[in-house]
Design an enzyme around this catalytic site. Structure first.
Site, PDB file in Angstrom:
ATOM      1  N   PRO A 169       0.845  -1.200   0.000  1.00  0.00           N
ATOM      2  CA  PRO A 169       0.000   0.000   0.000  1.00  0.00           C
ATOM      3  C   PRO A 169       0.879   1.248   0.000  1.00  0.00           C
ATOM      4  O   PRO A 169       1.803   1.359   0.807  1.00  0.00           O
ATOM      5  CB  PRO A 169      -0.780  -0.113   1.313  1.00  0.00           C
TER       6      PRO A 169
ATOM      7  N   ALA B  66       0.421   5.563  -0.292  1.00  0.00           N
ATOM      8  CA  ALA B  66      -0.518   6.689  -0.338  1.00  0.00           C
ATOM      9  C   ALA B  66      -0.400   7.431  -1.662  1.00  0.00           C
ATOM     10  O   ALA B  66       0.692   7.789  -2.098  1.00  0.00           O
ATOM     11  CB  ALA B  66      -0.242   7.640   0.825  1.00  0.00           C
TER      12      ALA B  66
ATOM     13  N   GLN C 133      -6.074  -1.863   3.194  1.00  0.00           N
ATOM     14  CA  GLN C 133      -5.199  -1.588   4.328  1.00  0.00           C
ATOM     15  C   GLN C 133      -5.831  -0.513   5.211  1.00  0.00           C
ATOM     16  O   GLN C 133      -6.207   0.552   4.728  1.00  0.00           O
ATOM     17  CB  GLN C 133      -3.804  -1.121   3.921  1.00  0.00           C
TER      18      GLN C 133
ATOM     19  N   CYS D   2       3.895   2.990   8.620  1.00  0.00           N
ATOM     20  CA  CYS D   2       4.042   4.319   8.024  1.00  0.00           C
ATOM     21  C   CYS D   2       4.911   5.216   8.905  1.00  0.00           C
ATOM     22  O   CYS D   2       4.637   5.369  10.095  1.00  0.00           O
ATOM     23  CB  CYS D   2       2.678   4.965   7.822  1.00  0.00           C
TER      24      CYS D   2
ATOM     25  N   ASN E 260      10.019  -6.899   3.056  1.00  0.00           N
ATOM     26  CA  ASN E 260       9.818  -5.649   2.321  1.00  0.00           C
ATOM     27  C   ASN E 260      11.060  -4.784   2.487  1.00  0.00           C
ATOM     28  O   ASN E 260      11.628  -4.709   3.571  1.00  0.00           O
ATOM     29  CB  ASN E 260       8.570  -4.942   2.866  1.00  0.00           C
ATOM     30  N   GLY E 261      11.462  -4.134   1.397  1.00  0.00           N
ATOM     31  CA  GLY E 261      12.592  -3.211   1.457  1.00  0.00           C
ATOM     32  C   GLY E 261      13.665  -3.533   0.443  1.00  0.00           C
ATOM     33  O   GLY E 261      14.219  -4.637   0.437  1.00  0.00           O
ATOM     34  N   ASP E 262      13.919  -2.586  -0.459  1.00  0.00           N
ATOM     35  CA  ASP E 262      14.994  -2.689  -1.455  1.00  0.00           C
ATOM     36  C   ASP E 262      14.773  -3.801  -2.464  1.00  0.00           C
ATOM     37  O   ASP E 262      15.719  -4.462  -2.907  1.00  0.00           O
ATOM     38  CB  ASP E 262      16.358  -2.854  -0.780  1.00  0.00           C
TER      39      ASP E 262
END
Length: 378
Positions: free
Chosen positions: A22, A24, A78, A109, A211-213
């Site tokens: 998700p 924004a 979400q 977030c 999650n990440g990179d």
């Protein structure tokens, strides 16, 4: 090639085990449509952040954000919330009105307007509050699976992901996604994939997603192999790259080469993205204006002059967008090195928190319904 098991999110089987994070202002229905088309419908695609208070109050913008295309299955929402009662009401509303098939909770977030209310990546520090929110969500969800997305913690001195993972298991959460950064890092530095591996070892009872990179399909495969995680969540890696989900399918299934589209295909995709936004918003000009933020992401690595980039950043109609793109050298092939970081990459170093938030992780006084944000989508 290593074979990876399908990802089970309650009754929903996700194969390959790939989830759109998700984001924004990004993962609205038009962008989800593009990503699904490139993937052949494979994967899980989650809505923008929906504020529980705004959902319960039936805010007009929020009600639009939760509209799903009839081809979206499962429908994933979400939710962001700080007050357990409000979160529970929002989940019950989703169930009673059949608004979604899967609920994800936002505890990741890092933006100030969220953390200063004690929400997002600030919230897991308050262990009892996290437990209360998860309890209300799972209790009210009935048969709908509830998952959560979180970060390592607030900063290196306030790491929360292992405690949060154990609480999630105890409260019946179906799966956990971990972004391997703290809130203080925002999107800077390198994601800590070792933390993802540690969480997987800590909560073997449920799926853990990393999650990440993840900027390419190869990154996703490497994360799975190195961490033992059960799936990947892709965020900034797909900005201006909706075809990444086709690459992910090809990578996991070992069925072919990656897309690497030339500029002509990229330009056609840009126009389609803008058109879908206009149809969704009910106004072509609004759609093109909303699309402007995607222009630099799509064109990263291609030879496009600064003046043309400026023109593209102020377009207001599909005809104008198409005409300007047609002036480019559309025969350009996919540029070398175009798969790198996009979107926000800087760290912040400071997390905006409610007064006294870090004094006691078990003191949740002062967090109430008033702390809820009243708008969705970030």
């Amino acid at each position: 090639m290593t074979a990876f098991s399908p990802l089970a999110i309650g009754p929903h089987i996700v194969q390959p085990p790939v989830v759109l994070a998700p984001m924004a202002g990004i993962t609205n229905a038009p962008f989800r449509t593009l990503c699904r088309e490139f993937s052949g419908g494979k994967g899980l695609f989650v809505s923008e952040m929906i504020t529980t208070r705004a959902l319960v109050e039936r805010n007009e913008k929020t009600m639009q954000l939760i509209r799903f295309d009839e081809t979206e299955k499962p429908r994933s929402i979400q939710l962001y919330g700080v007050d357990p009662v409000t979160v529970g009401k929002a989940v019950r509303m989703i169930v009673d009105e059949d608004l979604a098939d899967h609920i994800d909770l936002n505890f990741g977030c890092p933006v100030p307007k969220v953390t200063r209310k004690g929400g997002g990546s600030a919230l897991p520090y308050k262990r009892p509050l996290l437990r209360a929110i998860l309890h209300e969500a799972v209790t009210n969800a009935g048969d709908l699976p509830v998952t959560m997305k979180m970060r390592k913690g607030i900063d290196d001195d306030h790491i929360t992901f292992l405690d949060a993972g154990r609480i999630a298991v105890e409260e019946g959460v179906t799966a956990i996604a971990l972004h391997g950064r703290t809130a203080a890092q925002h999107y800077g530095g390198t994601a800590d994939w070792d933390a993802i591996a540690r969480l997987k070892e800590h909560v073997p009872e449920i799926p853990v997603l990393g999650n990440g990179d993840i900027w390419s399909a190869d990154d996703a495969l490497r994360m799975m192999r190195e961490t033992g995680c059960d799936g990947v969540v892709v965020g900034r890696g797909c900005l201006g790259r909706p075809w990444l989900f086709g690459d992910l399918v090809a990578g996991f299934e070992g069925t072919g080469a990656y897309a690497q589209p030339g500029l002509r295909v990229v330009a056609d995709t840009m126009v389609r993205h803008a058109r879908l936004l206009g149809e969704w918003l009910g106004d072509e000009s609004r759609g093109v204006v909303d699309f402007r933020k995607h222009v630099a992401w799509y064109l990263k690595g291609f030879s496009v002059g600064s003046e043309m980039r400026k023109k593209l950043a102020i377009t207001s109609s599909l005809d104008e967008l198409s005409a300007q793109l047609s002036e480019l050298d559309l025969e350009q092939p996919w540029p070398t090195g175009a798969d790198g970081p996009r979107g926000r990459t800087s760290g912040n170093g400071r997390v905006v928190l409610p007064d006294g938030w870090l004094k006691d992780p078990y003191d949740c006084a002062g967090v109430s319904e008033d702390a809820e944000l009243d708008t969705s989508g970030g």
